[in-house]
Structures are given as C-alpha cells and as structure tokens.
Design an enzyme around this catalytic site. Structure first.
Site, mmCIF file in Angstrom:
data_model
loop_
_atom_site.group_PDB
_atom_site.id
_atom_site.type_symbol
_atom_site.label_atom_id
_atom_site.label_comp_id
_atom_site.label_asym_id
_atom_site.label_seq_id
_atom_site.Cartn_x
_atom_site.Cartn_y
_atom_site.Cartn_z
ATOM 1 N N GLU A 97 -6.962 -2.000 5.008
ATOM 2 C CA GLU A 97 -6.910 -2.094 3.545
ATOM 3 C C GLU A 97 -6.024 -3.254 3.100
ATOM 4 O O GLU A 97 -6.305 -3.916 2.085
ATOM 5 C CB GLU A 97 -6.402 -0.785 2.964
ATOM 6 C CG GLU A 97 -7.336 0.382 3.185
ATOM 7 C CD GLU A 97 -6.696 1.719 2.861
ATOM 8 O OE1 GLU A 97 -7.359 2.552 2.241
ATOM 9 O OE2 GLU A 97 -5.524 1.929 3.253
ATOM 10 N N ARG A 144 -2.390 -2.067 -3.855
ATOM 11 C CA ARG A 144 -3.438 -1.054 -3.912
ATOM 12 C C ARG A 144 -3.128 -0.130 -5.080
ATOM 13 O O ARG A 144 -2.044 0.449 -5.157
ATOM 14 C CB ARG A 144 -3.491 -0.245 -2.617
ATOM 15 C CG ARG A 144 -4.466 0.932 -2.668
ATOM 16 C CD ARG A 144 -4.408 1.723 -1.358
ATOM 17 N NE ARG A 144 -5.162 2.961 -1.446
ATOM 18 C CZ ARG A 144 -4.666 4.134 -1.830
ATOM 19 N NH1 ARG A 144 -3.386 4.223 -2.188
ATOM 20 N NH2 ARG A 144 -5.411 5.208 -1.872
ATOM 21 N N ASN A 157 0.856 -1.192 0.000
ATOM 22 C CA ASN A 157 0.000 0.000 0.000
ATOM 23 C C ASN A 157 0.892 1.242 0.000
ATOM 24 O O ASN A 157 1.481 1.588 1.026
ATOM 25 C CB ASN A 157 -0.908 -0.023 1.233
ATOM 26 C CG ASN A 157 -2.015 1.016 1.180
ATOM 27 O OD1 ASN A 157 -1.959 1.965 0.408
ATOM 28 N ND2 ASN A 157 -3.022 0.855 2.024
ATOM 29 N N ARG A 179 -1.000 17.692 16.685
ATOM 30 C CA ARG A 179 -0.245 18.920 16.972
ATOM 31 C C ARG A 179 -1.174 20.125 16.991
ATOM 32 O O ARG A 179 -1.027 21.021 17.838
ATOM 33 C CB ARG A 179 0.849 19.102 15.921
ATOM 34 C CG ARG A 179 1.732 20.325 16.162
ATOM 35 C CD ARG A 179 2.860 20.363 15.155
ATOM 36 N NE ARG A 179 3.433 21.687 15.058
ATOM 37 C CZ ARG A 179 4.301 22.055 14.125
ATOM 38 N NH1 ARG A 179 4.687 21.176 13.207
ATOM 39 N NH2 ARG A 179 4.788 23.277 14.093
#
Length: 395
Positions: free
Chosen positions: A380, A93, A13, A285
C-alpha cells in the site's frame, strides 16, 4: 543530478495499533527505507527502521500511549535526518472521504474541513488520520501533503452492488457501500498487469486476508463487488470484527444488551471475530493452540468457512472465476490457512498444488486446475508514493 533525484516521498499508513511508513526516491520510486511502530498503547511497543539493504537504522522498545505519540516519534526521526532525507511529499492513506472524494488529491485546509465533516462515516479511523495529517503538515511545511483514499478502487461498482435497499434520504447522507483495502487491490492489479497477458479478460478474486480482511471481485479490470460496505466491519469474519451480521443481531444487542452507541462500537470493532470465538485475533497462535483448544479450532474453522462462502458469492457475481489471489498478512504468510480455504473448492475450479503452497511459491494452483491461484505480497505504501509523485510532477 536534478533536484527531484535528491528528494524523497514519505508514505504514511496508520493502523489502530500500529504505524507503517516507507520512504521512496522521488524520481524512481525506489524504496529507500521502511519502518514501523508496533503495539501502540502497550508496554511492548517497538520502533524499527531498516533500509533497502535490510540494514537496521533504528530499533528500540517504546511505550507510546496513542497514535499521536507514535506520529511524533516518527517526525522526530525524520527531522533529525532531514539533511539526508529531504521530503518533497508526504502521502497519507485515508480510509475514506465520502462519496465525492475518492481520487488522490493535495491536502488543503478546505479538504481537511470536508474530512472533519465526514467523520461520522468512519469514526474509528478518520479522527486519528486527520490529526496525523495536521501534525505532519505542521512539521514539514514545504512538503506537499497528499490524501490517498482507500475507497478509490471500488468507485465503479454498479448501483445494484453498492446501494443499500433503504430510503434515498439515507443514501443522500452518504450511506452506501464504499469498500476498503482499495490501495492494496490497486497494487495487486498493477503487479498482475506486468505478469498476466490480457488481464482485463480475467475474472479475478483478490483476497486481502489479515487482521482486517476483505475480498474484491474484478471483471474487465474493474472492481465490481467487494465484501466490506460502509465500514470495515462487514463482510468476512476478521480478527476483532464480526463481518456480516443480521440487522436483527444489532437490534438484539441494543435492546437486550442495553448497549450505548460507544459500547456497541467497541464490541463490534475490538471484541468480536476470532477474538470473541478463540480468545485471540492472532491466527498463528490459534493454529498453535487448536489441537488442545476447541475454541481456537472453532475460530479458525469459522474464518475459513467465511472465506469459502464469499469466494463462492463473488465468483457468482462475476459469472465465473479465472484467478484467485491471496495477499495480506494471513494470505501471504499462512500456507495452512490458504490450504484450508481452498479445500473442497474443486467445483469452482480451485485446486491447490500442496508443495507449491508450502514452498510459498507465487503460483500455488495445481497444473490441472481451471483457476490459477497466486500469492502476491501487497504494498500500500508504494501505491501511496506512486499517487503522490504525480502531484510533485505537476506542482
């Protein structure tokens, strides 16, 4: 023990600055190990692998200038461990293959040629993905290579949802709404099918919220509307992407900004969204800084506003809402962002149970809420392995 029980499927991926991979046993699809290379192109890059018992197999700082170098690093590791982890298939992917290629398929030279012809549809993603596939094919000639397209889940959207109101000659060239994060949505729906009775009767919105963010509306088990269009730039405000823009804003940038195509692409892909408003695309952050930084506070407010707006729009598109599912890096891990997105949404039946939310429970809705709210981690890589296994079985 049969041969397939000894072999493995590798799922690959590719991201813009990271590479994720997972290894699965071919016969059971049980995860054997997973790894990442983070911060590609930066001096603080890191290569790490751990097994399914969370034992560290590899962890080292790396400086890799581009995705190609990262792919080479991963290949070297698997080549040096190929006696222990022989690969029967490698699943990739692939962001999209145009209107005619959505179903998973074995990667042939003919398919690679077709993908090269489709690069104009995804110029920021397809070239690197094609190069990754070619590099793996060269290194592991005996392994079946499988393309898993991120657009499959959205294949059945009705024409009024996916067609742009532009002349047909552009539609014929592939200008249509493809939608993305499809592998993630497919995994979530498979997971829900094991948990929720009569799932196909449910009206569902799945919110995949991360640096890239999108939502999908599911009715009768089918994705019928989604927020991203021909590219991953549209829809929700994202980490470095603007989400939906008035076409006039693009014309303004071209005319008044005197931007070249490449400059406009870089602006919309890498310099917009939360980064443009708050100075960083790191949500944690921004949350840390918001009390002393008005720009950080404004960026977070925009993200949550955008999410609320699209939840309302998608609920309208499917005529109501029974379930809202949060997934993706932000959706899975930030109780604060989930709370803010769900705030003042009682008119849609959305009401959080605050303690459940901050406990990171799977079901975080109030018992009195009409809409069930869930938090589900996506995977995924498992879906990629699931699709790849079918080709091994039939090869």
């Amino acid at each position: 023990m049969n041969q397939s029980a000894k072999n493995f499927i590798l799922s690959v991926n590719c991201g813009s600055s990271s590479l994720k991979f997972s290894l699965y046993r071919t016969n059971s699809l049980k995860m054997e190990l997973e790894g990442t290379i983070k911060n590609i192109g930066n001096t603080n890059g890191a290569f790490s692998i751990h097994d399914n018992r969370h034992s560290v197999l590899e962890h080292k700082p790396v400086y890799l200038t581009n995705l190609g170098d990262a792919v080479t690093e991963v290949i070297k590791w698997f080549e040096s461990n190929q006696s222990k982890y022989p690969l029967s298939a490698i699943g990739h992917r692939v962001i999209q293959g145009g209107p005619k290629h959505r179903l998973p398929e074995v990667i042939t030279n003919e398919l690679l040629e077709i993908l090269l012809q489709q690069v104009y549809l995804a110029p920021n993603h397809l070239p690197a993905e094609i190069n990754t596939i070619i590099t793996f094919k060269t290194a592991f000639k005996k392994a079946i290579q499988v393309a898993c397209f991120d657009t499959l889940f959205h294949n059945n959207m009705p024409a009024y949802a996916k067609d742009y109101p532009l002349p047909a000659k552009y539609t014929n060239k592939g200008l249509t709404k493809y939608g993305f994060h499809g592998l993630s949505y497919e995994y979530i729906m498979k997971k829900l099918a094991r948990k929720v009775p009569h799932l196909k009767r449910q009206k569902i919105i799945i919110a995949h919220l991360g640096n890239g963010a999108s939502m999908v509306a599911v009715k009768n088990g089918i994705g019928v509307e989604t927020t991203m269009g021909i590219s991953p730039l549209g829809g929700l405000v994202m980490g470095t992407r603007p989400g939906d823009l008035d076409p006039g804003a693009i014309l303004f940038l071209l005319k008044e900004g005197n931007l070249l195509y490449e400059e406009l692409d870089r602006l919309l892909s890498n310099e917009s969204g939360l980064k443009a408003i708050g100075g960083t695309n790191d949500v944690q952050r921004l949350l840390t800084d918001e009390h002393q930084n008005p720009e950080a506070k404004a960026a977070l407010a925009l993200f949550c506003y955008s999410a609320k707006k699209f939840i309302g729009a998608l609920a309208s598109a499917i005529g109501g809402l029974d379930m809202l599912v949060f997934t993706g890096g932000i959706g899975e891990n930030s109780a604060t962002m989930r709370e803010r997105i769900c705030m003042n949404m009682e008119f849609l039946g959305i009401k959080l149970h605050k303690q459940s939310n901050y406990n990171n429970d799977e079901i975080i809705s109030s018992t009195s809420a009409k809409v069930q709210i869930r938090v589900l981690p996506t995977d995924e890589e498992w879906i990629i392995a699931h699709h790849s296994k079918k080709f091994i079985d039939n090869y």
